[in-house]
Design an enzyme around this catalytic site. Structure first.
Site, PDB file in Angstrom:
ATOM      1  N   LYS A   1     -22.589  30.268 -16.117  1.00 19.16           N
ATOM      2  CA  LYS A   1     -21.214  30.573 -15.745  1.00 19.16           C
ATOM      3  C   LYS A   1     -21.160  31.822 -14.878  1.00 19.16           C
ATOM      4  O   LYS A   1     -21.802  32.804 -15.240  1.00 19.16           O
ATOM      5  CB  LYS A   1     -20.429  30.797 -17.043  1.00 19.16           C
TER       6      LYS A   1
ATOM      7  N   SER B   1     -12.119  30.059 -13.520  1.00 17.37           N
ATOM      8  CA  SER B   1     -10.750  30.166 -13.013  1.00 17.37           C
ATOM      9  C   SER B   1     -10.676  30.501 -11.520  1.00 17.37           C
ATOM     10  O   SER B   1      -9.886  29.913 -10.789  1.00 17.37           O
ATOM     11  CB  SER B   1      -9.996  31.205 -13.828  1.00 17.37           C
TER      12      SER B   1
ATOM     13  N   LYS C   1     -24.246  34.323 -18.447  1.00 13.08           N
ATOM     14  CA  LYS C   1     -22.877  34.617 -18.047  1.00 13.08           C
ATOM     15  C   LYS C   1     -22.853  35.911 -17.255  1.00 13.08           C
ATOM     16  O   LYS C   1     -23.217  36.971 -17.754  1.00 13.08           O
ATOM     17  CB  LYS C   1     -21.999  34.745 -19.291  1.00 13.08           C
TER      18      LYS C   1
HETATM   19  C1  PBG Z   1     -14.481  35.222 -22.700  1.00 17.67           C
HETATM   20  C2  PBG Z   1     -14.322  34.255 -21.607  1.00 17.67           C
HETATM   21  C3  PBG Z   1     -13.969  34.530 -20.294  1.00 17.67           C
HETATM   22  C4  PBG Z   1     -13.943  33.316 -19.631  1.00 17.67           C
HETATM   23  C5  PBG Z   1     -14.249  32.332 -20.549  1.00 17.67           C
HETATM   24  N1  PBG Z   1     -14.521  32.941 -21.759  1.00 17.67           N
HETATM   25  C6  PBG Z   1     -13.519  35.760 -19.664  1.00 17.67           C
HETATM   26  C7  PBG Z   1     -14.370  36.902 -19.387  1.00 17.67           C
HETATM   27  O1  PBG Z   1     -15.556  36.950 -19.627  1.00 17.67           O
HETATM   28  O2  PBG Z   1     -13.764  37.847 -18.905  1.00 17.67           O
HETATM   29  C8  PBG Z   1     -13.616  33.147 -18.176  1.00 17.67           C
HETATM   30  C9  PBG Z   1     -13.408  31.763 -17.747  1.00 17.67           C
HETATM   31  C10 PBG Z   1     -12.758  31.600 -16.439  1.00 17.67           C
HETATM   32  O3  PBG Z   1     -12.674  32.502 -15.593  1.00 17.67           O
HETATM   33  O4  PBG Z   1     -12.286  30.485 -16.202  1.00 17.67           O
HETATM   34  N2  PBG Z   1     -13.827  34.790 -23.851  1.00 17.67           N
END
Ligand code: PBG
Length: 332
Positions: free
Chosen positions: A256, A282, A202
């Site tokens: 991700k 997103s 991630k």
């Molecule tokens: C953390 C989490 C995030 C996303 C999914 N799980 C946010 C982050 O790391 O700031 C982001 C997913 C997306 O942008 O669609 N709980």
């Protein structure tokens, strides 16, 4: 001078008509391969549009259940739940995350009671529950997230989700050692059959911007770079993260974001033999919706193409906010 073309092989032969093209499509995109994200909030009958993600809504448990029921009827096989917590309930340690009656646990319980035929996945993290928006408890100087203390709390959060009915727990906080600790904790609590989907790879990505609006989880100070991965690092770090998690007991691993990290998906796919999930995040969603709203791209074709690319790179499953759109675009 006349150029000599070598035309013994003409790839265009296999593209000349729809039947030929159809026969040769090997990258498949099916509803059961798409994991449906859902933002659950307090209340009843609530549907609150997310400004930065046109078409996406925060939903109370009852509405979310109905939304998921319709998608299940259409052939979608799984969902992942994110809690949207009222601001005044949040605190420094993210206590609402451990409340067995929070919106996420209630959704899992209602899903189970209603026999919702979908795999229930829980996003395991503290950022939606802490007042500072970071993914765990902070160190004394508040400069970063305290790894081991956070993992202890993640185990408790995971057990509460498992009790409520989660089939798969997906830790997304990037704390070291999480998978091994969760496996041991869940086993000890009697949840040997609950699977772990690790957000192993991630990145500290700017593509998460709109999500932080949807889940109200933007960090109030600093950023997540002391725990999420540096976007400029070599792909070997991704392989290290993924293999560590598989060794510790991850049943599936995730990469991700997806679209800008197709090389990472392909590399991880070669190195590990567990199913691979990719998260079309997103920002990837909102960019496509925004361009489509301006009439700059063909929305439906771009949605399909963006997801095909992720499948072609090697993802078995994809988390995508386009699930409701795909309900119409894909055959049953
Ligand atoms: C953390 C989490 C995030 C996303 C999914 N799980 C946010 C982050 O790391 O700031 C982001 C997913 C997306 O942008 O669609 N709980």
């Amino acid at each position: 001078m006349k150029t000599e073309l070598n035309l013994a092989v003409r790839p265009r032969r296999l593209r000349l008509n729809p039947a030929m093209r159809n026969m040769l499509q090997s990258v498949t995109l099916e509803k059961r391969q798409i994991i449906v994200p859902v933002f659950v909030c307090e209340g009843e009958g609530v549907r609150r549009p997310v400004g930065s993600m046109p078409g996406v809504e925060q939903m109370s448990v009852d509405v979310a259940l109905e939304f998921l029921g319709e998608l299940a009827d259409q052939g979608f096989a799984s969902y992942i739940a994110f809690g949207v917590i009222d601001r005044e309930k949040k605190d420094e340690t993210g206590s609402p995350a451990l409340d067995e009656d929070n919106v996420v646990c209630r959704l899992f319980r209602s899903g189970r009671k209603a026999r919702l035929p979908m795999v229930a996945i829980s996003d395991l993290c503290f950022c939606e529950y802490t007042s500072h928006g970071h993914c765990g408890v902070l160190t004394d100087d508040k400069s970063t997230v305290a790894n081991d203390q956070t993992v202890e709390r993640l185990i408790r959060q995971a057990i509460s989700h498992a009790k409520a009915g989660a089939d798969v727990i997906a830790p997304s906080g990037m704390m070291d050692g999480t998978i091994g600790a969760l496996r041991a904790g869940l086993d000890e609590a009697g949840f040997q059959d609950v699977s772990l989907l690790s957000y192993a790879v991630k990145y500290a990505s700017a593509f998460y911007g709109p999500f932080r609006d949807a889940a109200d989880s933007a960090p109030s100070h600093g950023d997540r770079r002391s725990y999420q991965m540096d976007t400029a690092r070599d792909v070997r770090e991704a392989i290290l993260e993924a293999t560590l998690d598989v060794e510790q007991g991850a049943d599936m691993v995730m990469v991700k974001p997806a679209g800008a990290y197709l090389d990472v998906i392909a590399a991880v796919r070669r190195e590990v033999y567990v199913p691979l999930v990719a998260y079309q995040v997103s920002g990837e969603y909102s960019m496509i919706e925004a361009a489509a709203r301006n009439g700059w791209i063909d929305r439906e074709r771009v949605i399909l193409e963006s997801l095909q690319a992720i499948r072609r790179a090697g993802a078995d499953l994809i988390i995508s906010y386009f699930a409701p759109a795909l309900a119409k675009l894909l055959p049953r």
